[in-house]
Design an enzyme around this catalytic site. Structure first.
Site, PDB file in Angstrom:
ATOM      1  N   ARG A  10     -17.041  -8.786  26.868  1.00  0.00           N
ATOM      2  CA  ARG A  10     -19.067  -9.337  26.932  1.00  0.00           C
ATOM      3  C   ARG A  10     -18.791 -10.065  28.308  1.00  0.00           C
ATOM      4  O   ARG A  10     -19.962 -10.002  29.316  1.00  0.00           O
ATOM      5  CB  ARG A  10     -19.500  -9.597  25.909  1.00  0.00           C
ATOM      6  CG  ARG A  10     -19.034 -10.876  25.931  1.00  0.00           C
ATOM      7  CD  ARG A  10     -20.203 -12.244  24.550  1.00  0.00           C
ATOM      8  NE  ARG A  10     -19.713 -12.787  24.211  1.00  0.00           N
ATOM      9  CZ  ARG A  10     -20.766 -13.695  24.223  1.00  0.00           C
ATOM     10  NH1 ARG A  10     -21.626 -13.727  23.519  1.00  0.00           N
ATOM     11  NH2 ARG A  10     -19.987 -14.777  23.292  1.00  0.00           N
ATOM     12  N   GLU A  58     -36.213  -3.229  22.995  1.00  0.00           N
ATOM     13  CA  GLU A  58     -35.260  -1.897  22.862  1.00  0.00           C
ATOM     14  C   GLU A  58     -35.123  -0.863  23.735  1.00  0.00           C
ATOM     15  O   GLU A  58     -34.932  -0.546  24.405  1.00  0.00           O
ATOM     16  CB  GLU A  58     -33.951  -2.175  22.552  1.00  0.00           C
ATOM     17  CG  GLU A  58     -33.236  -3.505  22.102  1.00  0.00           C
ATOM     18  CD  GLU A  58     -33.934  -4.780  21.439  1.00  0.00           C
ATOM     19  OE1 GLU A  58     -33.436  -6.091  20.766  1.00  0.00           O
ATOM     20  OE2 GLU A  58     -34.702  -4.096  20.478  1.00  0.00           O
ATOM     21  N   HIS A 109     -21.498  -7.213  21.578  1.00  0.00           N
ATOM     22  CA  HIS A 109     -21.145  -7.367  20.579  1.00  0.00           C
ATOM     23  C   HIS A 109     -21.196  -6.300  19.268  1.00  0.00           C
ATOM     24  O   HIS A 109     -22.056  -6.576  18.177  1.00  0.00           O
ATOM     25  CB  HIS A 109     -22.369  -8.189  19.982  1.00  0.00           C
ATOM     26  CG  HIS A 109     -22.418  -9.912  20.261  1.00  0.00           C
ATOM     27  ND1 HIS A 109     -22.541  -9.675  22.193  1.00  0.00           N
ATOM     28  CD2 HIS A 109     -22.864 -10.777  20.527  1.00  0.00           C
ATOM     29  CE1 HIS A 109     -22.536 -11.245  22.437  1.00  0.00           C
ATOM     30  NE2 HIS A 109     -22.830 -11.303  21.157  1.00  0.00           N
TER      31      HIS A 109
END
Length: 312
Positions: A10, A58, A109
């Protein structure tokens, strides 16, 4: 012996966006109130006018990304894998995949290595979900070098791309002069004649560890890194099945619908061979330190070694 460098993919994602953003004026980054966690905050600091925080929305973010793509921009929509692939599945399917829009999804994640956040955030189903969407490319890089290369390759590919990044620091294994990232091509990391271990993402480093343990027992294991799960490198998989006769797939993902299933799809049709799938065995994750969870679920080097030995 010097300590192996480790960095979470990430982190690599955020750094790669900054590097690419300096070259490409049409690159824009979207986030859903998680810029500090997805590491797109570094892009926001460098290019505040090209970073859009969509808030905890989202599904709406995917729609915005699709709209931006129709104007010639190349949007990178960023959030946790659970929200990108899970919560926003319909929008990814209908708004991005169906019209084949040039949207890149940075899903961080992923997998049980999310750790203490527990089952609700440990997305072990995202690869399976994204594999079902026509036109969707899926990349799951194994380390910092590969993650940076993946971001650039995603930008250069015209069409939707799903990139999977992890929270846990992963050892850098691809920092070699001859390393080359090619979309849709697997990488032979270690040759062997007895069995083949096909791994993806965080599990690649652990697969190499397991191969060393197996070598001490006289088992010569080939190790293949599959960074692009869709399109899958069928040639390298079929060749391995023909030459070593048995395949073990390893992924930090459910054994249902992920890398193992993709490998089985190819071999059942083109070169039948035994395949044993190592991954999360059709169950939810749980809260705990990432390293301990990987050990409990037998997804570290020792766990892979033990499963191969038991099923060889």
């Amino acid at each position: 012996m010097s300590e192996v460098k480790k960095i979470a993919t990430r982190e690599s994602y955020g750094n790669a966006l900054v590097e690419l953003g300096k070259e490409k004026d049409n690159l824009v980054v979207l986030d859903a109130d998680l810029a500090a966690a997805t590491k797109t905050g570094v892009f926001k600091k460098e290019f505040p006018d090209r970073h859009i925080d969509c808030g905890i929305a989202e599904c709406n973010m995917m729609g915005i990304a699709g709209g931006l793509a129709t104007t010639g921009m190349v949007p990178f929509a960023s959030t946790f894998a659970m929200f990108a692939a899970g919560r926003a599945f319909e929008q990814v399917r209908n708004t991005i995949g169906y019209p084949k829009l040039n949207v890149k999804i940075g899903a961080t994640h992923a997998g049980i290595s999310v750790g203490e956040d527990g089952a609700t955030h440990q997305c072990n189903e995202d690869i399976a979900l994204m594999r079902t969407i026509p036109n969707m490319v899926i990349i799951n890089p194994s380390d910092d070098v590969e993650a940076r290369a993946a971001v650039r390759a995603a930008y250069e590919h015209v069409g939707p791309v799903y990139m999977r990044f992890g929270r846990l620091a992963a050892p850098v294994i691809n920092d070699t002069p001859d390393y080359k990232f090619e979309l849709g091509k697997g990488v032979l990391l270690r040759d062997g004649k007895d069995i083949t271990i096909v791994a993806t993402g965080l599990e690649v480093g652990f697969a190499l560890e397991a191969a060393e343990k197996l070598a001490a027992d006289g088992i010569d294991a080939r190790v293949i890194n599959i960074h692009t799960i869709k399109p899958l490198d069928e040639e390298i998989i079929i060749k391995a099945a023909k030459e070593t006769k048995k395949i073990f797939t390893v992924e930090e993902h459910s054994i249902v619908g992920g890398l193992g299933s993709a490998v089985c799809d190819v071999l059942s049709e083109k070169n039948p061979a035994p395949v044993y799938k190592i991954g999360v065995r059709d169950r939810f994750g749980e809260s705990g330190p990432a390293v301990e969870l990987l050990h409990k679920y037998q997804l570290d080097g020792e766990g892979i070694y033990e499963q191969v030995k038991a099923n060889i």
